[in-house]
Design a protein around this motif. Structure first.
Motif, PDB file in Angstrom:
ATOM      1  N   THR A  96       0.797  -1.229   0.000  1.00  0.00           N
ATOM      2  CA  THR A  96       0.000   0.000   0.000  1.00  0.00           C
ATOM      3  C   THR A  96       0.829   1.278   0.000  1.00  0.00           C
ATOM      4  O   THR A  96       0.311   2.357  -0.286  1.00  0.00           O
ATOM      5  CB  THR A  96      -0.915   0.033   1.240  1.00  0.00           C
ATOM      6  OG1 THR A  96      -0.102  -0.022   2.433  1.00  0.00           O
ATOM      7  CG2 THR A  96      -1.885  -1.139   1.238  1.00  0.00           C
ATOM      8  N   THR A  97       2.115   1.173   0.300  1.00  0.00           N
ATOM      9  CA  THR A  97       2.947   2.366   0.495  1.00  0.00           C
ATOM     10  C   THR A  97       2.967   3.264  -0.731  1.00  0.00           C
ATOM     11  O   THR A  97       2.720   4.471  -0.640  1.00  0.00           O
ATOM     12  CB  THR A  97       4.395   1.968   0.865  1.00  0.00           C
ATOM     13  OG1 THR A  97       4.369   1.164   2.042  1.00  0.00           O
ATOM     14  CG2 THR A  97       5.228   3.214   1.130  1.00  0.00           C
ATOM     15  N   LEU A  98       3.277   2.694  -1.892  1.00  0.00           N
ATOM     16  CA  LEU A  98       3.374   3.491  -3.115  1.00  0.00           C
ATOM     17  C   LEU A  98       2.034   4.113  -3.477  1.00  0.00           C
ATOM     18  O   LEU A  98       1.966   5.288  -3.855  1.00  0.00           O
ATOM     19  CB  LEU A  98       3.872   2.627  -4.276  1.00  0.00           C
ATOM     20  CG  LEU A  98       4.036   3.348  -5.619  1.00  0.00           C
ATOM     21  CD1 LEU A  98       5.111   4.424  -5.525  1.00  0.00           C
ATOM     22  CD2 LEU A  98       4.373   2.351  -6.731  1.00  0.00           C
ATOM     23  N   PHE A  99       0.967   3.353  -3.344  1.00  0.00           N
ATOM     24  CA  PHE A  99      -0.362   3.858  -3.681  1.00  0.00           C
ATOM     25  C   PHE A  99      -0.725   5.050  -2.801  1.00  0.00           C
ATOM     26  O   PHE A  99      -1.236   6.062  -3.292  1.00  0.00           O
ATOM     27  CB  PHE A  99      -1.402   2.752  -3.516  1.00  0.00           C
ATOM     28  CG  PHE A  99      -2.808   3.191  -3.852  1.00  0.00           C
ATOM     29  CD1 PHE A  99      -3.187   3.400  -5.169  1.00  0.00           C
ATOM     30  CD2 PHE A  99      -3.736   3.406  -2.845  1.00  0.00           C
ATOM     31  CE1 PHE A  99      -4.476   3.803  -5.487  1.00  0.00           C
ATOM     32  CE2 PHE A  99      -5.027   3.812  -3.146  1.00  0.00           C
ATOM     33  CZ  PHE A  99      -5.396   4.014  -4.470  1.00  0.00           C
ATOM     34  N   ILE A 100      -0.460   4.949  -1.510  1.00  0.00           N
ATOM     35  CA  ILE A 100      -0.758   6.049  -0.595  1.00  0.00           C
ATOM     36  C   ILE A 100       0.067   7.287  -0.948  1.00  0.00           C
ATOM     37  O   ILE A 100      -0.446   8.410  -0.956  1.00  0.00           O
ATOM     38  CB  ILE A 100      -0.505   5.623   0.870  1.00  0.00           C
ATOM     39  CG1 ILE A 100      -1.522   4.560   1.291  1.00  0.00           C
ATOM     40  CG2 ILE A 100      -0.572   6.829   1.806  1.00  0.00           C
ATOM     41  CD1 ILE A 100      -1.237   3.933   2.644  1.00  0.00           C
ATOM     42  N   LYS A 101       1.344   7.069  -1.259  1.00  0.00           N
ATOM     43  CA  LYS A 101       2.199   8.190  -1.662  1.00  0.00           C
ATOM     44  C   LYS A 101       1.625   8.888  -2.894  1.00  0.00           C
ATOM     45  O   LYS A 101       1.622  10.119  -2.982  1.00  0.00           O
ATOM     46  CB  LYS A 101       3.616   7.700  -1.956  1.00  0.00           C
ATOM     47  CG  LYS A 101       4.415   7.285  -0.735  1.00  0.00           C
ATOM     48  CD  LYS A 101       5.771   6.740  -1.138  1.00  0.00           C
ATOM     49  CE  LYS A 101       6.591   6.319   0.072  1.00  0.00           C
ATOM     50  NZ  LYS A 101       7.898   5.737  -0.331  1.00  0.00           N
ATOM     51  N   HIS A 102       1.143   8.117  -3.845  1.00  0.00           N
ATOM     52  CA  HIS A 102       0.597   8.690  -5.070  1.00  0.00           C
ATOM     53  C   HIS A 102      -0.711   9.433  -4.815  1.00  0.00           C
ATOM     54  O   HIS A 102      -0.990  10.450  -5.457  1.00  0.00           O
ATOM     55  CB  HIS A 102       0.417   7.599  -6.119  1.00  0.00           C
ATOM     56  CG  HIS A 102       1.646   7.363  -6.928  1.00  0.00           C
ATOM     57  ND1 HIS A 102       1.668   7.332  -8.299  1.00  0.00           N
ATOM     58  CD2 HIS A 102       2.942   7.161  -6.554  1.00  0.00           C
ATOM     59  CE1 HIS A 102       2.890   7.137  -8.739  1.00  0.00           C
ATOM     60  NE2 HIS A 102       3.688   7.010  -7.681  1.00  0.00           N
ATOM     61  N   MET A 103      -1.516   8.941  -3.889  1.00  0.00           N
ATOM     62  CA  MET A 103      -2.757   9.642  -3.564  1.00  0.00           C
ATOM     63  C   MET A 103      -2.469  10.987  -2.876  1.00  0.00           C
ATOM     64  O   MET A 103      -3.125  11.996  -3.153  1.00  0.00           O
ATOM     65  CB  MET A 103      -3.638   8.775  -2.653  1.00  0.00           C
ATOM     66  CG  MET A 103      -4.187   7.535  -3.330  1.00  0.00           C
ATOM     67  SD  MET A 103      -5.170   7.891  -4.826  1.00  0.00           S
ATOM     68  CE  MET A 103      -3.944   7.661  -6.108  1.00  0.00           C
ATOM     69  N   VAL A 104      -1.480  10.971  -1.997  1.00  0.00           N
ATOM     70  CA  VAL A 104      -1.083  12.223  -1.337  1.00  0.00           C
ATOM     71  C   VAL A 104      -0.530  13.209  -2.357  1.00  0.00           C
ATOM     72  O   VAL A 104      -0.886  14.394  -2.371  1.00  0.00           O
ATOM     73  CB  VAL A 104      -0.037  11.939  -0.238  1.00  0.00           C
ATOM     74  CG1 VAL A 104       0.537  13.242   0.315  1.00  0.00           C
ATOM     75  CG2 VAL A 104      -0.648  11.114   0.890  1.00  0.00           C
ATOM     76  N   ALA A 105       0.334  12.714  -3.242  1.00  0.00           N
ATOM     77  CA  ALA A 105       0.922  13.570  -4.275  1.00  0.00           C
ATOM     78  C   ALA A 105      -0.139  14.101  -5.217  1.00  0.00           C
ATOM     79  O   ALA A 105      -0.089  15.258  -5.639  1.00  0.00           O
ATOM     80  CB  ALA A 105       1.976  12.781  -5.053  1.00  0.00           C
ATOM     81  N   LEU A 106      -1.123  13.256  -5.561  1.00  0.00           N
ATOM     82  CA  LEU A 106      -2.204  13.703  -6.448  1.00  0.00           C
ATOM     83  C   LEU A 106      -2.937  14.889  -5.841  1.00  0.00           C
ATOM     84  O   LEU A 106      -3.221  15.885  -6.530  1.00  0.00           O
ATOM     85  CB  LEU A 106      -3.169  12.546  -6.700  1.00  0.00           C
ATOM     86  CG  LEU A 106      -4.291  12.795  -7.718  1.00  0.00           C
ATOM     87  CD1 LEU A 106      -4.628  11.502  -8.456  1.00  0.00           C
ATOM     88  CD2 LEU A 106      -5.553  13.329  -7.050  1.00  0.00           C
ATOM     89  N   ALA A 107      -3.247  14.807  -4.565  1.00  0.00           N
ATOM     90  CA  ALA A 107      -3.956  15.904  -3.897  1.00  0.00           C
ATOM     91  C   ALA A 107      -3.087  17.161  -3.842  1.00  0.00           C
ATOM     92  O   ALA A 107      -3.573  18.272  -4.114  1.00  0.00           O
ATOM     93  CB  ALA A 107      -4.369  15.474  -2.490  1.00  0.00           C
TER      94      ALA A 107
END
Length: 340
Positions: free
Chosen positions: A283-294
């Motif tokens: 889940t680490t990469l996905f969470i990082k990408h969601m934070v970056a997207l926002a």
């Protein structure tokens, strides 16, 4: 500086670029001009949402400010060692975040700020003038995109070949998905629809091209195409006048691509991937990408509004009603298509 901007004096006026060490197997100056292609196309994408009502002089000012205050920081944050998003572990192979998300959010801000064209208010839309030209442009764009995505491998090797293959697969799948989705909704299959779908597929695979497998590229293209199709048709029911659907296509495509990079990226494809995507149980990469997207969305959208306001103060953004009625080809450039 703080991982957000670099030092503009490091290579001012190309200082030291000729003598710099190569990037992989290519000279630094070739890499620099390769990056400049990304930089110049990004504000150009924004024009699609502002067409038929923006003062050309003010657009030039906006383009300069956008490049300096939005594009350059995002490029540094995402691609430069030491950049905020780079150190965070965000992956963007060829510009889904830097190019398409920034352009998409700027396009949305511009469409809101400039408000509606007179023709949009009156509902007097002109149909596409020349479908063969649309197809020709799509073909040229599709071919040129291989240079952006495969070229981002910075060498002629297996990774470039994979990026080439994922790019082609996503584009083809997205084009077919667009027309099939139209048909499922009772609309007619069209060459224009296929062309739009292809562009969405190209956009969506851009951040993921060198990090995902070919089957996953197919999924990315199909999903991005369907979501973009829904957004584009929903937009027609609103007062938003994004002339060429830049946000539903480029903005949405960039965001979907960024999300799916966090889902499908795998070290089996590219050793740069240290955290596996969500599809592989991490889940680490996905969470990082969601934070970056926002963060990127908020930065690009808010900064675009600020730049639009500054530009409007310096040079009025909106042309006069008379100039708009006359058409910008004539009113802004004194050029017109001669009748045969």
């Amino acid at each position: 500086i703080g991982g957000f901007v670099g030092n503009p004096m490091s290579h001012f006026m190309f200082k030291g670029v000729l003598d710099a060490k190569p990037w992989g197997t290519i000279p630094a100056i070739v890499f620099a001009f390769f990056q400049l292609k990304f930089a110049v196309i990004t504000p150009a994408l924004v024009t699609g949402s502002l067409a038929e009502r923006i003062n050309f002089k003010s657009y030039v000012v906006f383009m300069v400010l956008f490049s300096l205050l939005i594009y350059a920081p995002l490029a540094h944050m995402t691609w430069a060692p030491g950049g905020f998003l780079f150190e965070m572990g965000v992956l963007d192979f060829a510009g889904g975040t830097v190019v398409h998300m920034s352009a998409g959010w700027a396009a949305l801000a511009g469409a809101i700020y400039l408000k509606r064209r007179r023709s949009h208010v009156e509902g007097s839309f002109l149909p596409p003038a020349n479908i063969p030209y649309v197809l020709l442009g799509t073909g040229l764009l599709w071919f040129g995109w291989f240079g952006f995505n495969a070229g981002s491998a910075l060498s002629a090797g297996p990774l470039a070949a994979l990026a080439f293959a994922t790019t082609n697969t996503s584009a083809a799948a997205a084009g077919i998905a667009w027309v099939l989705f139209d048909a499922a909704r009772g609309k007619k299959v069209s060459a224009l629809g296929f062309s739009i779908g292809v562009v969405v597929g190209l956009v969506a695979i851009t951040p993921a091209a060198g990090f995902v497998t070919i089957p996953h590229a197919l999924v990315i293209g199909v999903v991005a195409s369907i979501i973009s199709n829904v957004l584009a048709h929903y937009k027609t029911k609103t007062a938003l006048d994004d002339t060429l659907d830049v946000f539903p296509c480029h903005g949405e495509g960039g965001m979907v691509g960024m999300e799916f990079t966090g889902i499908f990226a795998t070290s089996a494809v590219n050793s740069v991937v240290t955290d596996q995507g969500l599809f592989f149980g991490e889940t680490t990469l996905f969470i990082k990408h969601m934070v970056a997207l926002a963060l990127v969305s908020a930065f690009a959208f808010i900064m675009s509004f600020v730049i639009l306001k500054i530009t409007d103060i310096l040079v009025p953004l909106r042309v006069s009603e008379e100039d708009e009625k006359m058409g910008l080809d004539i009113s802004q450039h004194d050029e017109a298509l001669l009748e045969a």
